[in-house]
Design a protein around this motif. Structure first.
Motif, short mmCIF file in Angstrom:
data_model
loop_
_atom_site.label_atom_id
_atom_site.label_comp_id
_atom_site.label_asym_id
_atom_site.label_seq_id
_atom_site.Cartn_x
_atom_site.Cartn_y
_atom_site.Cartn_z
N ILE A 81 0.97 -1.16 -0.05
CA ILE A 81 -0.01 0.02 0.06
C ILE A 81 0.83 1.34 -0.03
CG2 ILE A 81 -1.52 1.25 1.54
CD1 ILE A 81 -2.93 -0.99 0.03
N ALA A 82 1.97 1.20 0.92
CA ALA A 82 2.82 2.31 0.92
C ALA A 82 3.70 2.63 -0.67
CB ALA A 82 3.96 2.11 1.97
N SER A 83 3.81 1.43 -1.17
CA SER A 83 4.46 1.53 -2.49
C SER A 83 3.43 2.27 -3.45
CB SER A 83 4.78 0.07 -3.11
OG SER A 83 5.89 -0.54 -2.19
N VAL A 84 2.07 1.84 -3.63
CA VAL A 84 1.09 2.27 -4.65
C VAL A 84 0.84 4.06 -4.05
CG1 VAL A 84 -1.35 2.40 -5.12
CG2 VAL A 84 0.07 0.16 -4.96
N LEU A 85 0.91 4.18 -2.80
CA LEU A 85 0.68 5.53 -2.56
C LEU A 85 1.93 6.51 -3.01
CD1 LEU A 85 -1.06 5.26 0.81
CD2 LEU A 85 -2.13 6.18 -1.32
N GLY A 86 3.13 5.86 -2.67
CA GLY A 86 4.28 6.56 -3.14
C GLY A 86 4.41 6.91 -4.39
N LEU A 87 3.85 5.65 -5.28
CA LEU A 87 4.01 5.94 -6.77
C LEU A 87 3.40 7.14 -7.17
CD1 LEU A 87 4.85 4.19 -9.19
CD2 LEU A 87 2.57 3.41 -9.34
#
Length: 477
Positions: free
Chosen positions: A32-38
């Protein structure tokens, strides 16, 4: 000695279960952090201006939509090969992220290709994590999703406050941890991490997801895209993430207690507040705009939790293909999110050059949303004759009503025999009829009915019917 060995084995089993649950929570939070960071962190690290931010995010949304589309049509083959394609694609996306963040490229086309591959690989990893969530017990799913989303938002917030090199490193570490946790689960807990092999047509035949629900969920993704665009341009991304984090944390705490907050309870107040947020977003000063953005971000966080948990429950109860069901829904969501990104950027630009036009356009969207919500809202429980004691069997027991009964059994830990008794009680049958229908003694039938009432917390058949009706499957309005 044997007793000691038995206790030791039980302790090791509990420890293993705890480590599995921890790996699932950490891995899901990191993805989830990776998706938001994207969408929030990466554009600020590699883009030069607002226009670059927009095109980059549109490329991300389109690439993830393509990834979900590929999984949608190839779900059966992917599951049959134990998701090796998903893990390999995620690894390629991870390599593309390292290249984007740490290896400078002179060609703009090369950079764009790296960004697209990165987003596509991330979509494959997200699909894999949904399969893991579908395998978890019902009581854990909602809490796992809420806590994981809260942890992911917190990770994205931390990235935003780090210096450039540290933020890049944290993005890479988050993806690596998520990929490593999933690989470990596939290796040591394949029953949890690997989805069942179910054909796409077979899955679609058993699915009862309403197209009106797909429209409303896609509009929620449209809101997310709008919030990302406007918040990034207005410098309110951190505030919006903070509001979404608080909403997810409160929902996780609520899940551990009595579940006061439910999607059904929020449904009467959500449409008017959403419309109000659209209307006032560009009508008043920056403080009101930030409040509106924060509200939409918090609302999206809550409905993301409800959506993931409800879809996982519906997938498990209806025996659907997790890969096919999830990727089909996410494809439409990311198309809608791309539209929201473009719309948010365009309306914010209008507000900078003349606030009246932006207000008018936002008001039009609010009006369109009100008509959409009214049109897509149907009676959630339209079945007639459920309480008619004189009928032996009801057509509803073959469709959504039967699935709701199954959901009640899963939620409250009823046995298979108690599920059969529940179905008969819901049709108005008494203990004498249940005795003959199931070939059990009268006292056993009465005991099953008492245990069903005790486990579900009801005191009458009417309360039991209300409980079944209040159980909402994914895709029901």
């Amino acid at each position: 000695m044997a007793a000691i060995e038995s206790k030791g084995a039980a302790g090791l089993g509990a420890l293993k279960l705890g480590m599995d649950a921890l790996a699932g929570f950490v891995g899901f939070g990191c993805v989830i952090a990776s998706v938001l960071g994207l969408y929030v962190t990466v554009p600020g690290l590699v883009a030069a201006d607002g226009a670059d931010w927009l095109w980059m995010r549109l490329a991300y949304a389109a690439s993830m939509a393509v990834g979900f589309l590929i999984v949608r049509f190839c779900a059966y083959a992917i599951a049959k090969r134990k998701c090796a394609v998903l893990l390999a694609g995620s690894l390629v996306g991870f390599a593309a992220m390292v290249g984007v963040l740490f290896v400078p490229a002179d060609s703009q086309l090369v950079r764009l290709c790296f960004h697209c591959v990165m987003a596509l690989g991330l979509s494959l990893l997200v699909v894999q994590w949904f399969s893991y969530i579908c395998s978890q017990p019902y009581r854990m799913v909602l809490m796992l999703v809420a806590a994981g989303i809260a942890a992911g938002i917190a990770g994205c917030l931390i990235e935003g406050y780090l210096v450039e090199v540290a933020a890049r490193t944290m993005l890479v570490v988050m993806w690596a941890v998520s990929l490593g946790c999933m690989a470990a689960l596939v290796r040591f807990r394949p029953d949890d991490a690997l989805p069942p092999v179910i054909g796409n047509r077979e899955s679609d035949k058993r699915s009862k997801i309403l197209w009106t629900s797909t429209i409303m969920l896609s509009f929620s993704s449209f809101e997310f895209g709008l919030v990302v665009s406007v918040a990034s341009e207005a410098g309110a991304a951190a505030l919006c993430l903070g509001a979404a984090f608080c909403a997810a944390v409160l929902l996780a705490i609520d899940c551990m207690n009595k579940r006061v907050v439910t999607e059904r309870g929020m449904s009467p107040i959500t449409p008017p507040l959403t419309m109000l947020s659209f209307v006032v977003m560009f009508l008043f000063d920056d403080i009101v705009q930030m409040m509106a953005l924060c509200f939409l971000a918090a609302l999206f966080s809550i409905y993301t939790v409800f959506g993931w948990a409800a879809m996982a429950e519906h997938t498990r109860i209806s025996r659907l293909s997790p890969l096919h069901t999830f990727s089909k829904a996410r494809f439409y969501d990311y198309i809608a999110m791309a539209l929201g990104l473009a719309f948010g950027f365009a309306v914010f630009s209008m507000a900078q050059h003349g606030g009246l036009l932006a207000v008018q356009v936002s008001a039009v969207v609010a009006i369109a949303y009100s008509f959409l919500a009214a049109f897509c809202h149907k009676a959630r429980f339209p079945e007639a004759g459920v309480e008619d004691v004189g009928h032996v069997s009801l057509p509803e027991t073959k469709g959504l009503w039967k699935k709701r009964c199954r959901a009640v059994c899963e939620q409250h830990g009823l046995s298979e025999r108690q599920y059969e008794v529940l179905m008969l009680v819901a049709q108005g049958r008494n203990a004498k009829y249940i005795e003959q229908a199931l070939t059990i003694s009268l006292s056993t039938a009465q005991t099953h009915i008492r245990n069903i009432y005790r486990k579900t917390g009801v005191h009458s058949r009417q309360e039991l019917l209300n409980l079944i009706e209040d159980t909402k499957l994914y895709g029901e309005d």
